[in-house]
Each structure stands twice: as C-alpha cells, then as structure tokens.
Design an enzyme around this catalytic site. Structure first.
Site, PDB file in Angstrom:
ATOM      1  N   ASP A   1       0.841  -1.202   0.000  1.00 42.77           N
ATOM      2  CA  ASP A   1       0.000   0.000   0.000  1.00 42.77           C
ATOM      3  C   ASP A   1       0.874   1.250   0.000  1.00 42.77           C
ATOM      4  O   ASP A   1       2.072   1.188   0.273  1.00 42.77           O
ATOM      5  CB  ASP A   1      -0.921  -0.008   1.229  1.00 42.77           C
ATOM      6  N   LYS A   2       0.215   2.355  -0.281  1.00 42.79           N
ATOM      7  CA  LYS A   2       0.859   3.673  -0.266  1.00 42.79           C
ATOM      8  C   LYS A   2       0.074   4.594   0.649  1.00 42.79           C
ATOM      9  O   LYS A   2      -1.141   4.452   0.783  1.00 42.79           O
ATOM     10  CB  LYS A   2       0.830   4.248  -1.688  1.00 42.79           C
ATOM     11  N   HIS A   3       0.782   5.526   1.294  1.00 37.07           N
ATOM     12  CA  HIS A   3       0.069   6.590   2.014  1.00 37.07           C
ATOM     13  C   HIS A   3       0.653   7.924   1.581  1.00 37.07           C
ATOM     14  O   HIS A   3       1.877   8.087   1.537  1.00 37.07           O
ATOM     15  CB  HIS A   3       0.228   6.428   3.533  1.00 37.07           C
ATOM     16  N   SER A   4      -0.220   8.875   1.292  1.00 36.46           N
ATOM     17  CA  SER A   4       0.244  10.231   0.984  1.00 36.46           C
ATOM     18  C   SER A   4      -0.142  11.142   2.138  1.00 36.46           C
ATOM     19  O   SER A   4      -1.223  10.999   2.715  1.00 36.46           O
ATOM     20  CB  SER A   4      -0.412  10.717  -0.309  1.00 36.46           C
TER      21      SER A   4
ATOM     22  N   THR B   1      -9.229  10.554  -1.183  1.00 39.45           N
ATOM     23  CA  THR B   1      -9.485   9.558  -2.227  1.00 39.45           C
ATOM     24  C   THR B   1     -10.926   9.028  -2.167  1.00 39.45           C
ATOM     25  O   THR B   1     -11.545   8.773  -3.199  1.00 39.45           O
ATOM     26  CB  THR B   1      -8.473   8.409  -2.077  1.00 39.45           C
TER      27      THR B   1
ATOM     28  N   ARG C   1      -7.477  15.590  18.978  1.00 34.45           N
ATOM     29  CA  ARG C   1      -6.369  16.441  18.496  1.00 34.45           C
ATOM     30  C   ARG C   1      -6.888  17.537  17.566  1.00 34.45           C
ATOM     31  O   ARG C   1      -6.430  18.668  17.596  1.00 34.45           O
ATOM     32  CB  ARG C   1      -5.343  15.588  17.752  1.00 34.45           C
TER      33      ARG C   1
ATOM     34  N   SER D   1      -0.511   7.979  14.198  1.00 39.47           N
ATOM     35  CA  SER D   1      -1.851   7.994  13.621  1.00 39.47           C
ATOM     36  C   SER D   1      -1.857   7.323  12.240  1.00 39.47           C
ATOM     37  O   SER D   1      -2.658   6.429  11.956  1.00 39.47           O
ATOM     38  CB  SER D   1      -2.326   9.447  13.521  1.00 39.47           C
TER      39      SER D   1
ATOM     40  N   LYS E   1      -3.087   2.834  11.399  1.00 37.08           N
ATOM     41  CA  LYS E   1      -4.119   2.392  10.454  1.00 37.08           C
ATOM     42  C   LYS E   1      -3.510   1.508   9.367  1.00 37.08           C
ATOM     43  O   LYS E   1      -4.121   0.527   8.927  1.00 37.08           O
ATOM     44  CB  LYS E   1      -4.805   3.618   9.831  1.00 37.08           C
ATOM     45  N   LYS E   2      -2.316   1.833   8.933  1.00 40.15           N
ATOM     46  CA  LYS E   2      -1.680   1.033   7.877  1.00 40.15           C
ATOM     47  C   LYS E   2      -1.253  -0.332   8.421  1.00 40.15           C
ATOM     48  O   LYS E   2      -1.402  -1.356   7.757  1.00 40.15           O
ATOM     49  CB  LYS E   2      -0.465   1.776   7.306  1.00 40.15           C
TER      50      LYS E   2
HETATM   51  N1  URA Z   1      -3.350  11.946   8.743  1.00 40.60           N
HETATM   52  C1  URA Z   1      -3.630  11.058   9.723  1.00 40.60           C
HETATM   53  O1  URA Z   1      -4.163   9.987   9.476  1.00 40.60           O
HETATM   54  N2  URA Z   1      -3.279  11.372  10.977  1.00 40.60           N
HETATM   55  C2  URA Z   1      -2.656  12.535  11.304  1.00 40.60           C
HETATM   56  O2  URA Z   1      -2.366  12.740  12.459  1.00 40.60           O
HETATM   57  C3  URA Z   1      -2.392  13.458  10.279  1.00 40.60           C
HETATM   58  C4  URA Z   1      -2.737  13.136   8.995  1.00 40.60           C
END
Ligand code: URA
Length: 444
Positions: free
Chosen positions: A84-87, A124, A172, A187, A191-192
């Site tokens: 996977d990718k995260h931006s 997305t 937050r 954070s 999730k990843k």
């Molecule tokens: N995206 C996230 O999922 N968490 C953050 O704290 C900032 C950006």
C-alpha cells in the site's frame, strides 16, 4: 508503581520518556473510555511540547494498531505481496486511483484504506464516491471479493480499525494538537499496520499545498515514518515529493476521477503525475519482491499502463464495489452546471501558485468540507490548471472553474488569480523545471 492518566500526563509534562506500560495504558484508555477527553488532550499537548523518541512512538503505534481489528490475509486466497501507499495529502493528488490498479496488474495485492479530504487537501474516498454507486464503506467479505476480482480495493477504514486513533484524532483536531511528528506518525501507521501490509511506500508532500511547508519538516516526518514502521515490523520507504503545484491538471472530485480514467486509458498522462505514479509503483513492486530492482519495477508498471492491464483492474475494482459497470467507457460522472475559464491578466510566465489557496478555492466551491460531516459537491473544482513556468498571453485561460452557480464561479475566478504569481516573459528558465516531482527517497 501504579499507572494513572494523571501520572502519565505529569511524566510527559516533565519531559520524561514514557514506558511501554504507560503508553499501553493510554491506548487502552482511548478505547475503553477510562481516559477522559480532557486527559487525552492534556497528554496530546504534552507530547506536542515535549516530543517522543522513536522507541516511544513505536510502542504507541503498536498499541494503537492493536486497539482494534488487525487484518490478516493468509488463507484468504490472495496471491501476491500485500502492499500500500500513504500520501500526507496534497491538491490534485489522485495518484492512488492509478497506483493501486497498476500495482495489482503487476502482481501485488492492494487493500488501500483511504481517507476523506482534510483541510484544503482532497480525499481519495470523496473522489471515488463521484462514481455513482461506488461504496467505500464495505464489510470484510465485500473487501475480500473486490481484492479477489481486481487485486486492489480502495475503501474507508471500518470502525474496527485502530479505534484508538479515531478517538485521539478527533480530540487532536479540536485541541490544536495535530502538529506533532510522533502523533502524526502513530496515527498514520496504526491504520496502515492494521491493514496487514507487507510493504508500504509513503509519499511525503512538501510545498505550498502540503501540510509540511519546508523540506526539513518533510524530512523529519519521512524519517520518523520509516523508522517507526520498521520498528513495528513493517518494511517502508518514503519519497519526499513536490507540492508547489497542483498534481496533474485538475482538482475536484469528479474532475480528478475523469483525469484518472484518461490517464489509465492512455488518453492523457500529465508528465509529473506519470513520473510519480511510476516511482511509487517501482518502490512497491521492489519491496514486494516482484522485481529485482526499482528500475525494473518502473518498467513493469509502465507496461501495465501501456497494455491497459491497469485500466482493466480499475474497472474491475469499481464494478466490484458497486460503481458503473463499464467505467472506462461510461463513467457516469456528474458535471457542474457552470464552467468558466479564468483568463490570465497579462502576458507573462506563471512563476508560482499558492496551492493551499487553490485547494481552499475547491472547498469554497463545495468540493470539500468546512465542517466534519458536510456533504461534498463532487461536480465542482478546477480543470486545465496550467503547469508552473508556462508562458501565457493575456486572456489565455490559466484554469477552468467548475461551479454550482454563477456567483460561486465568479468568486473562484478571483481566488484562482489571487493564487497565481507572474513574471515577465523570458524572465524565467522554463527548461530548469523538472517533470520529476520526487525530491528525495528514504528507506532501505
Ligand atoms: N493523517 C492522519 O491519518 N493522521 C494525522 O495525524 C495526520 C494526517
């Protein structure tokens, strides 16, 4: 020693590194409610001010990952490395829409858990929901069915994924405690990690349209993400990439899906978008062991685009998740009632854009949210956005505004022009501008 919320907060307030037991107490308290919102906010602020080292961040990330369901793919009948990718978020960043099917067409499995727009940046899920019928919130069986059919599935996080992050993030968001590298790292990665990945590539954006405005800030975040992912047992690399101009030539939900379809079917591929998609795919295919070198990964990804195999995967994913049955030929995307070119005020060269302002312009048009839960208008946005350093003559369009009304189009035209900086023709060296948005790579 007994652990309580107050003793953990006091320890971080006084600059101590927290123990694994203290951090686990916090993550547990986020889920079972034994930490009050005020205590969560106090610790978040103490972390913003005092920081956390890599070991602390790894422990917090793992505790947040295991606060809910951790997906496992063994025995699910999926063949290939799970990638996977995260931006970190940008404007016009529709890379996921082409990257996921491209990697799937090259043998990877991509369960991409994506998000919604945040601030001035697009999300997305909001983009894909411009396709009539597309379902982002699916149960595990539907996710698995989509992965079996297409090799990729772009969906939202279920309530069971990292619930500790869900609560912490919401607190937050309203207590000025988002801006902390360790908290952002925990954070994103919790999730990843909960998605059961074998390889992750991080696209850390820097520039006027990114959350990280300077290169040193982006480097710090990228280093933290890679170190903590590795510390938590996940192979990860980061690319630091330019967000000083809109990625591709459009921004806005339906417009970006149309751009992705044009890209996948070879009708039009904006060079920076192509370059970044191939670079990210190359890293993933290499990390997944599908190619011996990233350079070969780039070639494989290019072939998947050229042969239409990636487009075919995208179409299968859309169908599996309830979208139009023949999306490559008839995407059924909605269009805005008002479309208005924004004329350049004078002859010159577009020398800079305030990309955050362009993102905010799309939010004002209704394409993003001002408050959580707001509905988005998927029809609106900007298309034909001129790349930086393009010479233009007075009156030539710098973008086309897509709006729900004449009044909002009028305002958006003013906002676009206010976001543009001009220099005299001949005053800039257009040849110095690279089509490669990657500034730096980090990771093994
Ligand atoms: N995206 C996230 O999922 N968490 C953050 O704290 C900032 C950006």
């Amino acid at each position: 020693m007994d652990i309580s919320a107050a003793t953990v907060i006091a320890a971080k307030r006084d600059g101590a590194a927290l123990s694994a037991a203290q951090l686990q107490h916090f993550a547990q308290g986020l889920v079972d409610g034994s930490w009050a919102d005020s205590q969560v906010a106090a610790l978040a602020m103490a972390i913003v001010l005092r920081g956390m080292n890599t070991d602390e961040t790894v422990v917090l990330t793992s505790a947040m990952t295991h606060s809910g369901e951790v997906l496992q793919w063994g025995g699910a009948g999926l063949h290939g490395p799970v990638l996977d990718k995260h931006s970190t978020g940008g404007v016009g960043d529709k890379v996921s829409l082409m990257l996921a099917p491209t990697v799937a067409a090259c043998g990877g499995v991509v369960p991409m858990i994506s998000g919604r727009g945040l601030g001035h940046t697009g999300g997305t899920l909001d983009k894909l929901e411009a396709l009539p019928g597309y379902r982002c919130n699916v149960d595990h069986a539907s996710l698995l069915a989509a992965l079996r059919s297409a090799g990729c599935a772009i969906v939202g996080a279920s309530a069971q994924v990292a619930p500790a992050d869900r609560r912490l993030y919401a607190i937050r968001d309203v207590t000025a405690t988002v801006e902390s590298v360790p908290l952002i790292t925990a954070s994103i990665l919790s999730k990843k990690l909960a998605a059961g990945l074998q390889g992750l590539v991080l696209d850390v954006k820097v520039g006027s349209g990114a959350f990280m405005a300077s290169l040193p800030e982006a480097q710090t975040l990228a280093q933290s993400l890679v170190a903590v992912a590795n510390g938590a047992g996940l192979s990860a690399r980061a690319l630091i990439t330019d967000m000083n101009q809109v990625l591709g030539h459009s921004t806005g939900n339906a417009l970006e899906v149309q751009e992705a379809l044009d890209f996948l079917t070879g009708r039009r591929q904006e060079p920076r978008l192509l370059s970044l998609t191939l670079d990210l795919a190359a890293q993933l295919l290499h990390m997944g062991g599908l190619v011996p070198t990233p350079a070969q990964g780039r070639q494989l990804a290019q072939r998947a685009l050229d042969t239409g195999a990636a487009a075919e995967r995208f179409a299968r994913m859309v169908t599996a998740l309830g979208g139009p049955p023949d999306v490559l030929r008839d995407a059924q995307l909605p269009t805005a009632p008002v479309q208005r070119p924004v004329p350049a005020p004078r002859d010159g060269v577009l020398s800079r854009t305030n990309v955050r302002a362009l993102g905010q312009c799309v939010v004002q048009l209704g394409g993003g949210r001002s408050r959580p839960g707001d509905a988005v208008d998927s029809r609106v946005g900007l298309s034909a956005v001129l790349p930086l350093h393009t010479p233009v003559q007075a009156g030539q369009p710098v973008a086309i505004v897509h709006a729900a009304s004449e009044a909002s189009a009028e305002q958006a035209c003013r906002d676009v022009l206010a976001a543009c900086g001009w220099v005299e023709l001949g005053g800039e060296d257009a040849a110095a501008i690279s089509a490669n948005p990657v500034l730096q790579r980090l990771g093994d």
